[in-house]
Design a protein around this motif. Sequence first.
Motif, PDB file in Angstrom:
ATOM      1  N   THR A 225       0.823  -1.203   0.000  1.00 20.90           N
ATOM      2  CA  THR A 225       0.000   0.000   0.000  1.00 20.90           C
ATOM      3  C   THR A 225       0.860   1.257   0.000  1.00 20.90           C
ATOM      4  N   TRP A 226       1.921   1.236   0.802  1.00 18.18           N
ATOM      5  CA  TRP A 226       2.797   2.409   0.833  1.00 18.18           C
ATOM      6  C   TRP A 226       3.521   2.605  -0.501  1.00 18.18           C
ATOM      7  N   GLU A 227       3.817   1.520  -1.179  1.00 19.06           N
ATOM      8  CA  GLU A 227       4.413   1.654  -2.516  1.00 19.06           C
ATOM      9  C   GLU A 227       3.408   2.264  -3.494  1.00 19.06           C
ATOM     10  N   GLU A 228       2.142   1.890  -3.348  1.00 20.98           N
ATOM     11  CA  GLU A 228       1.115   2.494  -4.205  1.00 20.98           C
ATOM     12  C   GLU A 228       0.976   3.982  -3.913  1.00 20.98           C
ATOM     13  N   ILE A 229       1.105   4.351  -2.636  1.00 22.41           N
ATOM     14  CA  ILE A 229       1.049   5.771  -2.291  1.00 22.41           C
ATOM     15  C   ILE A 229       2.211   6.520  -2.942  1.00 22.41           C
ATOM     16  N   GLU A 230       3.399   5.930  -2.892  1.00 26.87           N
ATOM     17  CA  GLU A 230       4.554   6.543  -3.551  1.00 26.87           C
ATOM     18  C   GLU A 230       4.320   6.677  -5.054  1.00 26.87           C
ATOM     19  N   ASP A 231       3.784   5.647  -5.686  1.00 19.01           N
ATOM     20  CA  ASP A 231       3.519   5.696  -7.130  1.00 19.01           C
ATOM     21  C   ASP A 231       2.518   6.802  -7.467  1.00 19.01           C
ATOM     22  N   THR A 232       1.505   6.951  -6.609  1.00 22.68           N
ATOM     23  CA  THR A 232       0.504   8.000  -6.844  1.00 22.68           C
ATOM     24  C   THR A 232       1.144   9.381  -6.795  1.00 22.68           C
ATOM     25  N   LEU A 233       2.024   9.594  -5.841  1.00 22.72           N
ATOM     26  CA  LEU A 233       2.690  10.891  -5.724  1.00 22.72           C
ATOM     27  C   LEU A 233       3.631  11.146  -6.898  1.00 22.72           C
TER      28      LEU A 233
ATOM     29  N   VAL B 107      10.764  12.962  -6.738  1.00 21.94           N
ATOM     30  CA  VAL B 107      11.248  11.832  -5.936  1.00 21.94           C
ATOM     31  C   VAL B 107      11.512  12.243  -4.492  1.00 21.94           C
ATOM     32  N   GLN B 108      12.312  13.280  -4.286  1.00 16.05           N
ATOM     33  CA  GLN B 108      12.677  13.686  -2.935  1.00 16.05           C
ATOM     34  C   GLN B 108      11.455  14.106  -2.117  1.00 16.05           C
ATOM     35  N   PRO B 109      10.572  14.984  -2.634  1.00 17.91           N
ATOM     36  CA  PRO B 109       9.381  15.336  -1.851  1.00 17.91           C
ATOM     37  C   PRO B 109       8.485  14.128  -1.565  1.00 17.91           C
ATOM     38  N   THR B 110       8.418  13.178  -2.500  1.00 15.96           N
ATOM     39  CA  THR B 110       7.594  11.990  -2.286  1.00 15.96           C
ATOM     40  C   THR B 110       8.122  11.160  -1.121  1.00 15.96           C
ATOM     41  N   GLN B 111       9.411  10.958  -1.080  1.00 15.18           N
ATOM     42  CA  GLN B 111       9.995  10.176   0.015  1.00 15.18           C
ATOM     43  C   GLN B 111       9.774  10.850   1.368  1.00 15.18           C
ATOM     44  N   GLU B 112       9.898  12.178   1.386  1.00 17.47           N
ATOM     45  CA  GLU B 112       9.670  12.896   2.640  1.00 17.47           C
ATOM     46  C   GLU B 112       8.216  12.768   3.094  1.00 17.47           C
ATOM     47  N   LEU B 113       7.294  12.916   2.160  1.00 21.72           N
ATOM     48  CA  LEU B 113       5.879  12.861   2.513  1.00 21.72           C
ATOM     49  C   LEU B 113       5.485  11.474   2.997  1.00 21.72           C
ATOM     50  N   VAL B 114       5.931  10.422   2.319  1.00 21.78           N
ATOM     51  CA  VAL B 114       5.576   9.059   2.713  1.00 21.78           C
ATOM     52  C   VAL B 114       6.162   8.733   4.094  1.00 21.78           C
TER      53      VAL B 114
ATOM     54  N   ARG C  40       6.808  10.802   6.590  1.00 17.30           N
ATOM     55  CA  ARG C  40       6.058  11.492   7.642  1.00 17.30           C
ATOM     56  C   ARG C  40       4.669  10.893   7.804  1.00 17.30           C
ATOM     57  N   LEU C  41       4.033  10.499   6.707  1.00 20.93           N
ATOM     58  CA  LEU C  41       2.711   9.893   6.797  1.00 20.93           C
ATOM     59  C   LEU C  41       2.762   8.567   7.553  1.00 20.93           C
ATOM     60  N   ARG C  42       3.735   7.761   7.253  1.00 19.34           N
ATOM     61  CA  ARG C  42       3.856   6.459   7.933  1.00 19.34           C
ATOM     62  C   ARG C  42       4.030   6.666   9.438  1.00 19.34           C
ATOM     63  N   GLU C  43       4.841   7.641   9.825  1.00 24.52           N
ATOM     64  CA  GLU C  43       5.082   7.878  11.243  1.00 24.52           C
ATOM     65  C   GLU C  43       3.832   8.378  11.950  1.00 24.52           C
ATOM     66  N   ARG C  44       3.140   9.317  11.301  1.00 25.57           N
ATOM     67  CA  ARG C  44       1.968   9.901  11.951  1.00 25.57           C
ATOM     68  C   ARG C  44       0.792   8.934  11.981  1.00 25.57           C
ATOM     69  N   VAL C  45       0.627   8.120  10.934  1.00 27.04           N
ATOM     70  CA  VAL C  45      -0.456   7.123  10.936  1.00 27.04           C
ATOM     71  C   VAL C  45      -0.205   6.086  12.030  1.00 27.04           C
TER      72      VAL C  45
ATOM     73  N   LEU D 155      -3.452  14.452   5.893  1.00 22.51           N
ATOM     74  CA  LEU D 155      -2.893  14.630   4.550  1.00 22.51           C
ATOM     75  C   LEU D 155      -2.836  16.112   4.182  1.00 22.51           C
ATOM     76  N   ARG D 156      -3.835  16.874   4.579  1.00 26.42           N
ATOM     77  CA  ARG D 156      -3.856  18.309   4.279  1.00 26.42           C
ATOM     78  C   ARG D 156      -2.662  19.012   4.909  1.00 26.42           C
ATOM     79  N   GLN D 157      -2.382  18.704   6.179  1.00 32.09           N
ATOM     80  CA  GLN D 157      -1.253  19.338   6.856  1.00 32.09           C
ATOM     81  C   GLN D 157       0.069  19.022   6.171  1.00 32.09           C
ATOM     82  N   GLU D 158       0.256  17.778   5.789  1.00 26.20           N
ATOM     83  CA  GLU D 158       1.525  17.374   5.180  1.00 26.20           C
ATOM     84  C   GLU D 158       1.697  17.988   3.788  1.00 26.20           C
ATOM     85  N   LEU D 159       0.621  18.069   3.015  1.00 23.30           N
ATOM     86  CA  LEU D 159       0.717  18.664   1.681  1.00 23.30           C
ATOM     87  C   LEU D 159       0.991  20.166   1.763  1.00 23.30           C
ATOM     88  N   ILE D 160       0.357  20.847   2.709  1.00 27.13           N
ATOM     89  CA  ILE D 160       0.619  22.285   2.870  1.00 27.13           C
ATOM     90  C   ILE D 160       2.069  22.511   3.262  1.00 27.13           C
TER      91      ILE D 160
END
Length: 400
Positions: free
Chosen positions: A131-139, A146-153, A155-160, A175-180
């Motif tokens: 699932t996390w790989e699919e999230i990376e693919d979507t981004l 690449v770099q922003p995608t790795q950072e976002l994934v 932080r999302l994994r840690e917060r979830v 998700l809104r907080q992380e994207l902003i």
Amino acid sequence: MDIVILAVVIAVVVLGALSGLIVGSRRKKSLPPPPPAAPDITAPPAEPHVGDEAETPREEPRRTIEEVDLPGGPAPVTVEEPPLVEAPPIEIPEPTAGRLIRLRARLSRSQNALGKGLLTLLSREHLDEDTWEEIEDTLLTADVGVQPTQELVERLRERVKVLGTRTPEELRGLLRQELITLVGPEMDRTVHTENAAGGPGIVMVVGVNGTGKTTTTGKLARVLVADGNTVVLGAADTFRAAAADQLQTWGERVGAHTVRGPEGGDPASVAFDAVKEGKEMAADAVLIDTAGRLHTKTGLMDELGKVKRVVEKQAPLDEVLLVLDATTGQNGLVQARVFAEVVDITGIVLTKLDGTAKGGIVIAVQRELGVPVKLIGLGEGADDLAPFEPEAFVDALLGD
């Protein structure tokens, strides 16, 4: 002897007779023709005679001058006055405050690719590695980079993991907080039109052919006029046919003065004159539309640097806006790198973000250049250029 004399006499008589006949016939032929008979001359019936025997004129019908047919001649020439060309009415653009919120529906395709796709994946009961790989693919598919995608994934994994429960409202807020955070709300996105020396703000617009640069310059003039500024436009794109006409039309619609030169002329000269006239007119801003440079043409890029140097002889540049087509994705980043090497880019304008573009390009291009996205184009309308607002943009991506 007598016979000879007699023969001679007879010959003389015969010759004399023949000569008489010939002369007679010639006289008959050369006689002049008899004179013609004198013509009968009659006086006009209506004219009176002179003297005591004058006659009384007879009554005859008379015509007025209007009834007399004059002999044919050239028709009178009618000089038509040229029609008066009325100046187009000056439009009053709609206010720019909150314009992005009003245009959020234009981002519907982008939100399907990024926002809704991420929310669907994060809402799964089990968030395993697949699932996390699919999230990376979507981004990555949304051009986040690449770099922003790795950072976002990460932080999302840690917060979830810390959050535990994942209701739709919690996931959306997370998700809104992380994207902003990725978009960068702390960046200065103001289009600077205030010169430190007190003159007009000088804005140069650059970009590759086909990105909508001239149209963006015209729309930017509307944005500045809507905020109460007076604008002078410099049509320094002298190589593209009708580019100056197009820019002048945009200017006339909002009352902006356009400085232009001959087709194929020196772009630096036009830019110089535009800044000079802007200072003389005490305008608030001067917008210079440059030619659509191909980033692979070294000579053309050098010429763009020349335009910048010539303009700075009149006044320092306050803004250099790079116009990028959002639909080009990662190719736009290649263009951005080359332009940033020639001129100091201070802001980015993303056009065509309402079509099939991926919203993540905003994050990627800011990371690539280190400068903010200041304006985004969300349609073909005259007022579809909006100041970029990070919160409103992310909300449009995530949907209601």
